[in-house]
Design a protein around this motif. Sequence first.
Motif, PDB file in Angstrom:
ATOM      1  N   ALA A 183       0.845  -1.198   0.000  1.00 52.60           N
ATOM      2  CA  ALA A 183       0.000   0.000   0.000  1.00 52.60           C
ATOM      3  C   ALA A 183       0.875   1.240   0.000  1.00 52.60           C
ATOM      4  O   ALA A 183       1.826   1.343   0.782  1.00 52.60           O
ATOM      5  N   VAL A 184       0.559   2.181  -0.883  1.00 47.46           N
ATOM      6  CA  VAL A 184       1.304   3.440  -1.007  1.00 47.46           C
ATOM      7  C   VAL A 184       0.309   4.586  -0.912  1.00 47.46           C
ATOM      8  O   VAL A 184      -0.671   4.627  -1.667  1.00 47.46           O
ATOM      9  N   ASN A 185       0.579   5.520   0.009  1.00 51.11           N
ATOM     10  CA  ASN A 185      -0.241   6.723   0.137  1.00 51.11           C
ATOM     11  C   ASN A 185       0.363   7.801  -0.741  1.00 51.11           C
ATOM     12  O   ASN A 185       1.355   8.439  -0.388  1.00 51.11           O
ATOM     13  N   CYS A 186      -0.208   8.021  -1.913  1.00 49.11           N
ATOM     14  CA  CYS A 186       0.361   8.963  -2.877  1.00 49.11           C
ATOM     15  C   CYS A 186       0.313  10.402  -2.366  1.00 49.11           C
ATOM     16  O   CYS A 186       1.178  11.212  -2.721  1.00 49.11           O
ATOM     17  N   ALA A 187      -0.666  10.729  -1.551  1.00 46.50           N
ATOM     18  CA  ALA A 187      -0.773  12.097  -1.049  1.00 46.50           C
ATOM     19  C   ALA A 187       0.345  12.435  -0.075  1.00 46.50           C
ATOM     20  O   ALA A 187       0.663  13.611   0.116  1.00 46.50           O
ATOM     21  N   ALA A 188       0.953  11.424   0.561  1.00 48.88           N
ATOM     22  CA  ALA A 188       2.000  11.670   1.546  1.00 48.88           C
ATOM     23  C   ALA A 188       3.398  11.637   0.946  1.00 48.88           C
ATOM     24  O   ALA A 188       4.385  11.835   1.676  1.00 48.88           O
ATOM     25  N   LEU A 189       3.510  11.372  -0.356  1.00 46.94           N
ATOM     26  CA  LEU A 189       4.825  11.276  -0.998  1.00 46.94           C
ATOM     27  C   LEU A 189       5.056  12.483  -1.891  1.00 46.94           C
ATOM     28  O   LEU A 189       4.348  12.673  -2.886  1.00 46.94           O
ATOM     29  N   PRO A 190       6.042  13.326  -1.587  1.00 48.61           N
ATOM     30  CA  PRO A 190       6.396  14.405  -2.514  1.00 48.61           C
ATOM     31  C   PRO A 190       7.082  13.845  -3.753  1.00 48.61           C
ATOM     32  O   PRO A 190       7.511  12.675  -3.782  1.00 48.61           O
ATOM     33  N   ASP A 191       7.167  14.668  -4.777  1.00 52.07           N
ATOM     34  CA  ASP A 191       7.768  14.209  -6.037  1.00 52.07           C
ATOM     35  C   ASP A 191       9.194  13.723  -5.851  1.00 52.07           C
ATOM     36  O   ASP A 191       9.638  12.795  -6.535  1.00 52.07           O
ATOM     37  N   SER A 192       9.930  14.331  -4.927  1.00 51.59           N
ATOM     38  CA  SER A 192      11.331  13.945  -4.732  1.00 51.59           C
ATOM     39  C   SER A 192      11.471  12.549  -4.165  1.00 51.59           C
ATOM     40  O   SER A 192      12.515  11.912  -4.324  1.00 51.59           O
ATOM     41  N   LEU A 193      10.429  12.052  -3.496  1.00 53.08           N
ATOM     42  CA  LEU A 193      10.506  10.718  -2.878  1.00 53.08           C
ATOM     43  C   LEU A 193       9.661   9.680  -3.597  1.00 53.08           C
ATOM     44  O   LEU A 193       9.814   8.487  -3.330  1.00 53.08           O
ATOM     45  N   PHE A 194       8.772  10.121  -4.475  1.00 54.25           N
ATOM     46  CA  PHE A 194       7.856   9.170  -5.102  1.00 54.25           C
ATOM     47  C   PHE A 194       8.622   8.123  -5.912  1.00 54.25           C
ATOM     48  O   PHE A 194       8.375   6.919  -5.779  1.00 54.25           O
ATOM     49  N   GLU A 195       9.556   8.583  -6.742  1.00 57.61           N
ATOM     50  CA  GLU A 195      10.239   7.638  -7.622  1.00 57.61           C
ATOM     51  C   GLU A 195      11.098   6.661  -6.841  1.00 57.61           C
ATOM     52  O   GLU A 195      11.098   5.461  -7.129  1.00 57.61           O
ATOM     53  N   SER A 196      11.836   7.140  -5.823  1.00 56.12           N
ATOM     54  CA  SER A 196      12.691   6.234  -5.052  1.00 56.12           C
ATOM     55  C   SER A 196      11.863   5.265  -4.219  1.00 56.12           C
ATOM     56  O   SER A 196      12.257   4.120  -4.014  1.00 56.12           O
ATOM     57  N   GLU A 197      10.687   5.695  -3.735  1.00 56.03           N
ATOM     58  CA  GLU A 197       9.855   4.825  -2.907  1.00 56.03           C
ATOM     59  C   GLU A 197       9.104   3.791  -3.746  1.00 56.03           C
ATOM     60  O   GLU A 197       8.989   2.632  -3.365  1.00 56.03           O
ATOM     61  N   VAL A 198       8.609   4.213  -4.897  1.00 58.10           N
ATOM     62  CA  VAL A 198       7.777   3.328  -5.715  1.00 58.10           C
ATOM     63  C   VAL A 198       8.621   2.480  -6.660  1.00 58.10           C
ATOM     64  O   VAL A 198       8.350   1.288  -6.843  1.00 58.10           O
ATOM     65  N   PHE A 199       9.673   3.060  -7.242  1.00 61.52           N
ATOM     66  CA  PHE A 199      10.486   2.340  -8.224  1.00 61.52           C
ATOM     67  C   PHE A 199      11.763   1.743  -7.631  1.00 61.52           C
ATOM     68  O   PHE A 199      12.349   0.846  -8.223  1.00 61.52           O
ATOM     69  N   GLY A 200      12.216   2.244  -6.470  1.00 60.85           N
ATOM     70  CA  GLY A 200      13.440   1.742  -5.867  1.00 60.85           C
ATOM     71  C   GLY A 200      14.674   2.401  -6.458  1.00 60.85           C
ATOM     72  O   GLY A 200      14.585   3.213  -7.384  1.00 60.85           O
ATOM     73  N   TYR A 201      15.842   2.040  -5.931  1.00 62.54           N
ATOM     74  CA  TYR A 201      17.088   2.639  -6.424  1.00 62.54           C
ATOM     75  C   TYR A 201      18.242   1.677  -6.187  1.00 62.54           C
ATOM     76  O   TYR A 201      18.174   0.767  -5.348  1.00 62.54           O
ATOM     77  N   GLU A 202      19.309   1.922  -6.958  1.00 64.00           N
ATOM     78  CA  GLU A 202      20.544   1.160  -6.831  1.00 64.00           C
ATOM     79  C   GLU A 202      21.496   1.882  -5.867  1.00 64.00           C
ATOM     80  O   GLU A 202      21.336   3.072  -5.586  1.00 64.00           O
TER      81      GLU A 202
END
Length: 443
Positions: free
Chosen positions: A186-205
């Motif tokens: 579950a992801v609360n889109c309203a609580a994620l700013p643009d700067s964190l959305f991609e790293s939280e939803v897509f992950g990172y190396e």
Amino acid sequence: MLNRTPTVPAPGPMAPADAARGTTQVRARFMAMVQSPLRAGILRYLAARPYETFDVESLMETFGRIRIDITNCLRGLAGAGVVRAVSAHPELYQFSRPADPEFVRMLEDFLADRPGESAEDRSPSIQRFRELIGRDEKMMVVFESIRTVAKTDLSVLILGPTGSGKEVVARIIHELSSRRNETFQAVNCAALPDSLFESEVFGYERGAFTGAYERKPGRIELANHGTLFLDEVGDLSPMAQAKLLRVTEERRVERLGARTSLEVDFRLICATNRPLESLVGEGAFREDLFYRINGFAIRLPALRERPADIPVLANRFLARYCAAQGLPLDARRFSPDAMDLLVGYPWPGNIRELETTVSRAALSARDGIVQPGDLQFLHLASPADAPERPVLVSLRDVEREHIRRVLDHLKWNKKRAAQVLQISRETLYRKIAEFALEGERRA
């Protein structure tokens, strides 16, 4: 030649083999009847109250199941002879003692055993169904929609006001689907700013940006073979919408800083309290993404739209409070005046606000009775918020007022008035005299 009538041997006792075979058949029939935990629970419930009658709605409220489940179980019990239909309109059922002595013995042994909590009763989906259950027909439509779409792999869009239980519905769909044994992210889109959305939803190396000391899989990757739930999807920024659209179309995700993409298989469930169709028309939400996530729409009604469910939910929340405090489930109850207040309140916070209001009232209740003074509402309803009560008048008064208005509008031209009213002039004259309209005109 003598005609001899063949002698028929008198019926003797049943052979032991036949008796054992009959007992086995009765036992198999009985075990098939109580194999369903819901059917067994209804049987125990009715047998404990043999002189009372119950309708389907009250059993739905007690067991937290939808109408079709309760109806099927009652028909199965009636076919076995342990339940009888007292009336058809309305449907009323009552415990019935079967005629077969062997069946009666097995029934008594079954009722004497202490029932254990079944795996079905412990399942999260059943518990969440009990949170949503109600008597209103709008909720019956929601339950049937949940059961229908859970069998498929369509993307689901859940629409409803804040606090109406959108995430609960999403979890029920997941737990009733073929992906129930996989993860639910579950992801609360309203609580994620643009700067964190991609790293939280897509992950990172590792090393993708400052502070990325190790690889982190995103929520989409964690939801592989499971369900991804995006709450408040209407609050996504245009950039986040474009990236989400690409993933939903290609079913591939690429971590930040990665050179290759990963194939993912997930079911997408989205929820929002915003009118997405209006946002699409305004250009604030991508039209192609809207069609992607709206494979099947479920609309949850606000609590004020189903007032019949307020007593059901309020009593359930009150029993939950008692259980959490280690009290008997009936240690608290509502007075009739307090329940009237609950039903009349508009509930802008919906089910979430109702639960907190009930818990607060149960804490301050004296002598186990929740009185109107114990209810503290978060929003004071203004007269403008109160629903207007229709003024009920007789058909005679409506007819009199309509004829008077037509005559006044036409300056008492009775010929034209009769044509507008589509009645004869004789009938119009009789109505004018009957309603004393001439005297009112002169006055």
